[in-house]
Design an enzyme around this catalytic site. Structure first.
Site, PDB file in Angstrom:
ATOM      1  N   SER A   1       0.810  -1.217   0.000  1.00 57.04           N
ATOM      2  CA  SER A   1       0.000   0.000   0.000  1.00 57.04           C
ATOM      3  C   SER A   1       0.849   1.275   0.000  1.00 57.04           C
ATOM      4  O   SER A   1       1.831   1.388   0.738  1.00 57.04           O
ATOM      5  CB  SER A   1      -0.927   0.021   1.212  1.00 57.04           C
ATOM      6  OG  SER A   1      -1.652   1.236   1.249  1.00 57.04           O
TER       7      SER A   1
ATOM      8  N   SER B   1      -0.773   4.186   0.558  1.00 59.33           N
ATOM      9  CA  SER B   1      -1.628   5.140   1.261  1.00 59.33           C
ATOM     10  C   SER B   1      -0.878   5.984   2.285  1.00 59.33           C
ATOM     11  O   SER B   1      -1.161   7.183   2.413  1.00 59.33           O
ATOM     12  CB  SER B   1      -2.799   4.403   1.919  1.00 59.33           C
ATOM     13  OG  SER B   1      -3.677   3.892   0.944  1.00 59.33           O
TER      14      SER B   1
ATOM     15  N   LYS C   1     -13.666  -4.933   2.715  1.00 57.84           N
ATOM     16  CA  LYS C   1     -14.602  -3.831   2.510  1.00 57.84           C
ATOM     17  C   LYS C   1     -16.053  -4.196   2.872  1.00 57.84           C
ATOM     18  O   LYS C   1     -16.803  -3.347   3.371  1.00 57.84           O
ATOM     19  CB  LYS C   1     -14.525  -3.327   1.071  1.00 57.84           C
ATOM     20  CG  LYS C   1     -13.186  -2.668   0.753  1.00 57.84           C
ATOM     21  CD  LYS C   1     -13.123  -2.145  -0.664  1.00 57.84           C
ATOM     22  CE  LYS C   1     -11.760  -1.527  -0.951  1.00 57.84           C
ATOM     23  NZ  LYS C   1     -11.691  -0.932  -2.297  1.00 57.84           N
TER      24      LYS C   1
ATOM     25  N   ASN D   1     -14.844   1.643   2.452  1.00 56.51           N
ATOM     26  CA  ASN D   1     -13.381   1.745   2.407  1.00 56.51           C
ATOM     27  C   ASN D   1     -12.849   2.846   3.332  1.00 56.51           C
ATOM     28  O   ASN D   1     -11.647   3.071   3.383  1.00 56.51           O
ATOM     29  CB  ASN D   1     -12.883   1.979   0.972  1.00 56.51           C
ATOM     30  CG  ASN D   1     -13.079   3.413   0.518  1.00 56.51           C
ATOM     31  OD1 ASN D   1     -13.965   4.126   0.998  1.00 56.51           O
ATOM     32  ND2 ASN D   1     -12.266   3.849  -0.427  1.00 56.51           N
TER      33      ASN D   1
ATOM     34  N   ASP E   1     -14.414   4.912  -3.238  1.00 55.80           N
ATOM     35  CA  ASP E   1     -13.833   4.294  -4.428  1.00 55.80           C
ATOM     36  C   ASP E   1     -14.423   4.874  -5.713  1.00 55.80           C
ATOM     37  O   ASP E   1     -13.706   5.163  -6.669  1.00 55.80           O
ATOM     38  CB  ASP E   1     -14.039   2.780  -4.414  1.00 55.80           C
ATOM     39  CG  ASP E   1     -13.098   2.065  -3.460  1.00 55.80           C
ATOM     40  OD1 ASP E   1     -12.017   2.610  -3.178  1.00 55.80           O
ATOM     41  OD2 ASP E   1     -13.439   0.959  -3.005  1.00 55.80           O
TER      42      ASP E   1
ATOM     43  N   ALA F   1     -17.013  -8.781  -8.989  1.00 51.62           N
ATOM     44  CA  ALA F   1     -18.273  -8.511  -8.282  1.00 51.62           C
ATOM     45  C   ALA F   1     -18.065  -8.432  -6.773  1.00 51.62           C
ATOM     46  O   ALA F   1     -19.005  -8.585  -6.014  1.00 51.62           O
ATOM     47  CB  ALA F   1     -19.307  -9.598  -8.618  1.00 51.62           C
TER      48      ALA F   1
ATOM     49  N   GLY G   1     -16.036  -6.332  -3.316  1.00 47.36           N
ATOM     50  CA  GLY G   1     -16.180  -5.023  -2.710  1.00 47.36           C
ATOM     51  C   GLY G   1     -15.747  -3.884  -3.606  1.00 47.36           C
ATOM     52  O   GLY G   1     -16.372  -2.819  -3.625  1.00 47.36           O
TER      53      GLY G   1
ATOM     54  N   ARG H   1     -22.442 -14.388  -8.563  1.00 52.12           N
ATOM     55  CA  ARG H   1     -22.078 -13.175  -7.819  1.00 52.12           C
ATOM     56  C   ARG H   1     -22.311 -11.929  -8.661  1.00 52.12           C
ATOM     57  O   ARG H   1     -22.724 -10.882  -8.145  1.00 52.12           O
ATOM     58  CB  ARG H   1     -20.624 -13.228  -7.368  1.00 52.12           C
ATOM     59  CG  ARG H   1     -20.349 -14.254  -6.273  1.00 52.12           C
ATOM     60  CD  ARG H   1     -19.102 -13.889  -5.485  1.00 52.12           C
ATOM     61  NE  ARG H   1     -19.329 -12.732  -4.628  1.00 52.12           N
ATOM     62  CZ  ARG H   1     -18.355 -12.060  -4.001  1.00 52.12           C
ATOM     63  NH1 ARG H   1     -17.090 -12.416  -4.162  1.00 52.12           N
ATOM     64  NH2 ARG H   1     -18.640 -11.034  -3.228  1.00 52.12           N
TER      65      ARG H   1
ATOM     66  N   GLN I   1      -9.512   8.481  -4.304  1.00 55.32           N
ATOM     67  CA  GLN I   1     -10.308   8.007  -3.174  1.00 55.32           C
ATOM     68  C   GLN I   1      -9.669   8.427  -1.851  1.00 55.32           C
ATOM     69  O   GLN I   1     -10.367   8.698  -0.874  1.00 55.32           O
ATOM     70  CB  GLN I   1     -10.526   6.486  -3.238  1.00 55.32           C
ATOM     71  CG  GLN I   1      -9.295   5.614  -3.135  1.00 55.32           C
ATOM     72  CD  GLN I   1      -8.837   5.366  -1.710  1.00 55.32           C
ATOM     73  OE1 GLN I   1      -9.598   5.540  -0.766  1.00 55.32           O
ATOM     74  NE2 GLN I   1      -7.584   4.964  -1.550  1.00 55.32           N
TER      75      GLN I   1
END
Length: 284
Positions: A20, A22, A71, A93, A108, A133, A135, A161, A255
């Protein structure tokens, strides 16, 4: 003399989470806006997400970004206090505490729409294939339809799904149900203006098992996973005729900016952070 107030603590939580970016993004946003913050990575056990969230906030944490595969679990945890975006997506999220209560949102879709527009592929009037399909797909299906795409077709390795997601979306947006369809990967059809990979397949270095013939003239193939080099999905798309490919780095920054605004009440400038992050990825 009094000591300085310690920075507020934030984190991204997922499994895996080592990759990540982030922390870098939020630290850059903090510097930009003059806000002191600490942003960590938390790798939660696959069967211990709720406990990890509870521990984080019990220790004074202020906000969490949630990534795969949690999520939908985050949605359940914040069930009593969800934003409209989260309620429509069925996935969360972004988590935070407000007056002792856990709140959840989904940013998102905001991030994806911003990046598609940046790439000159605004969804309005476009035929879009959404692969996956889970999160991530749940977080963007409603925003894509709401942005005015002509058609949204959801495909998944397990067709059931995809159909479930179609039913959920159509139930909340009946006026747009005619623009929505679903099926298996083999039923992807085409040609499409935009193909979005919302699966985590590129993390495993294997593209989704998609048929040929997906890409129309000038089509964009967009992978929600980001990497320093073209992802397996992007490489597959180029071979199959996509005119343009992009990874999800711009969506990640978009996001994150929306989450930052929820937590701090200020919107950062995304462009310099996206540029710096792309340079960082290229040289690491």
């Amino acid at each position: 003399m009094t000591s300085a107030t310690p920075p507020k603590r934030y984190a991204v939580i997922g499994n895996p989470v080592e990759h990540s970016r982030s922390p870098f993004i939020h630290e850059q946003f903090g510097r930009q806006t003059g806000l002191a913050l600490r942003y960590d990575k938390i790798k939660a056990p696959l069967d211990g997400f709720a406990g990890a969230v509870a521990d984080f906030f019990a220790q004074g944490g202020h906000g969490l970004n949630v990534t795969v595969p949690f999520k939908e679990e985050a949605f359940a945890l914040a069930q009593a206090h969800l934003s409209e975006r989260a309620r429509l997506a069925g996935a969360v999220n972004t988590l935070w505490m407000e007056q002792g209560r856990l709140h959840g949102c989904n940013t998102d879709g905001v991030g994806l729409l911003h990046d598609l527009r940046r790439l000159s592929h605004a969804p309005a009037g476009k035929n879009i294939l959404l692969v996956g399909a889970g999160g991530a797909a749940r977080g963007v299906a409603f925003p894509l339809l709401d942005a005015g795409c002509a058609r949204l077709h959801i495909v998944n390795r397990t067709a059931q799904r995809a159909q479930q997601l179609r039913q959920q979306v159509a139930g909340h947006m009946p006026r747009l149900a005619a623009s929505l369809s679903a099926g298996s990967l083999a039923e992807a059809g085409g040609p499409w203006d935009i193909v979005i990979n919302a699966t985590s397949s590129s993390l495993g270095q294997t593209p989704p098992d998609l048929p040929a013939g997906l890409y129309g003239p000038g089509a964009l193939a967009y992978d929600m996973v980001y990497a320093p080099r073209p992802t397996p999905f992007m490489e597959q798309a180029r071979r199959q005729g996509a005119r343009q490919t992009a990874d999800g780095l711009g969506m990640l920054v978009g996001q994150a900016a929306a989450s930052f605004a929820i937590w701090h009440g200020v919107s950062p400038d995304m462009e310099p952070v996206l540029h710096a992050l792309r340079q960082q990825l290229l040289y690491t």
